[in-house]
Design an enzyme around this catalytic site. Sequence first.
Site, PDB file in Angstrom:
ATOM      1  N   SER A   1       0.920  -1.154  -0.077  1.00 27.06           N
ATOM      2  CA  SER A   1      -0.043  -0.179  -0.030  1.00 27.06           C
ATOM      3  C   SER A   1       1.150   1.159   0.342  1.00 27.06           C
ATOM      4  CB  SER A   1      -0.916  -0.007   0.893  1.00 27.06           C
ATOM      5  OG  SER A   1      -0.596   0.164   2.258  1.00 27.06           O
TER       6      SER A   1
ATOM      7  N   LYS B   1     -12.038  -0.399  -2.089  1.00 27.11           N
ATOM      8  CA  LYS B   1     -10.334  -0.030  -3.053  1.00 27.11           C
ATOM      9  C   LYS B   1     -11.434   0.499  -4.679  1.00 27.11           C
ATOM     10  CE  LYS B   1      -7.189   0.243   0.885  1.00 27.11           C
ATOM     11  NZ  LYS B   1      -8.503  -0.347   1.868  1.00 27.11           N
TER      12      LYS B   1
ATOM     13  N   HIS C   1      -4.929  -3.786  -2.746  1.00 27.40           N
ATOM     14  CA  HIS C   1      -4.585  -2.821  -3.304  1.00 27.40           C
ATOM     15  C   HIS C   1      -5.016  -3.309  -5.018  1.00 27.40           C
ATOM     16  CE1 HIS C   1      -4.760   0.157  -0.429  1.00 27.40           C
ATOM     17  NE2 HIS C   1      -3.798  -0.059   0.627  1.00 27.40           N
TER      18      HIS C   1
END
Length: 387
Positions: free
Chosen positions: A187, A246, A215
Amino acid sequence: MAFIDDLTADLEALRASGRYRKLREISVLDRSRGRLEGEVLCNLSGNDYLGIAGDSALRSEFYADRMKDPGDPELMLSAASSRLLTGNTPAYVRLEAELSRLYGGRAALVFNSGYHANIGILPALSGGRDLILSDKLNHASIIDGMRLCEAEFRRFRHLDCDGLERTLKARRADFRRCFIVTESVFSMDGDAADLRRLVELKKQYDCVLVVDEAHAVGVRGPQGAGLAAEMGVAAEVDVLIGTFGKAFGSTGAYAITAPEVREYLVNHMRPLIFTTGLPPMVLNWSAFVLRKCAAMEERRAKLRRMWRRLRELMADAGRPAPGDSQIVPYLIGGDREAAAAAERFKAAGFLVFAIRPPTVPEGTSRLRFSLSAALAEADIERLGGLL
């Protein structure tokens, strides 16, 4: 009062060191823009990697289909119960079925957040006779999860598979179970784990491999299934963790695993057992965007072009960035210097914040350019001119 005086002194020390944080009111707009203090800025600090969360056309399509009957229980804004009581609504069942299809029929279990997943899975699966080996740059939620475990844990040097193997050779035989824990795309640095090598090590030393793909899902792999899928080893990951918060532009997280592990977590994972379930409205949106994301190859390709172009521009400016992902670190070093750099970019129309310890190691304060497919490629060229 001494208690308040102690807190005030700590806050003053944070201000003096350049590490004081505060909440800011930010309106998130379409096209990866945000409004801060009356200014509309190009948002480089969010995790809306595919532009789904800010996509008003996508929201309109979802609401147009769902809002025909405002009294429909599928639109409820609260589950009003934990999943093990009355909170396991049909929307949960459908969403987990969608996830299972994406991952080749493996079992899926949805959680309220990635943080819940990471503070609950390892404590549920491990015990006092076990060892957890964790990449040193794993997310704070993974560290907090390990601290809740009865198992012994050690952190190996970032991406150092050789060092990990040395530890396995020396220590594996002393423990009942051994868990290897890593992120896939990290990240803060935007670099990636060698998942193929980790799969080899987990097989050779009889370990359980846990991979946090927060991610990577949505952005990498076929249909956005993540880096492990891209590398052809998703089926070998014992517990694959993804997030909806996300690239998928929603709320919640999930684990992909064996049916037996899923049932064990349902019976032992405290953040699942003792938490009110997610609202049906949120679960239905997650299932909707999961289906949409599978076909978003153009967005993934555009995002990939932009992150590679930005890295080219940074290299040209003498500031090369590690990794090959939508997270592009701009390393600065000092805390105050990073904060000043953020202000300079803000003055030029970019919303980006300084990342400082303890989020990153001492001496590595930075800006983190977090790219979205909703950006224009011209935004990247303009950003490059400020490096």
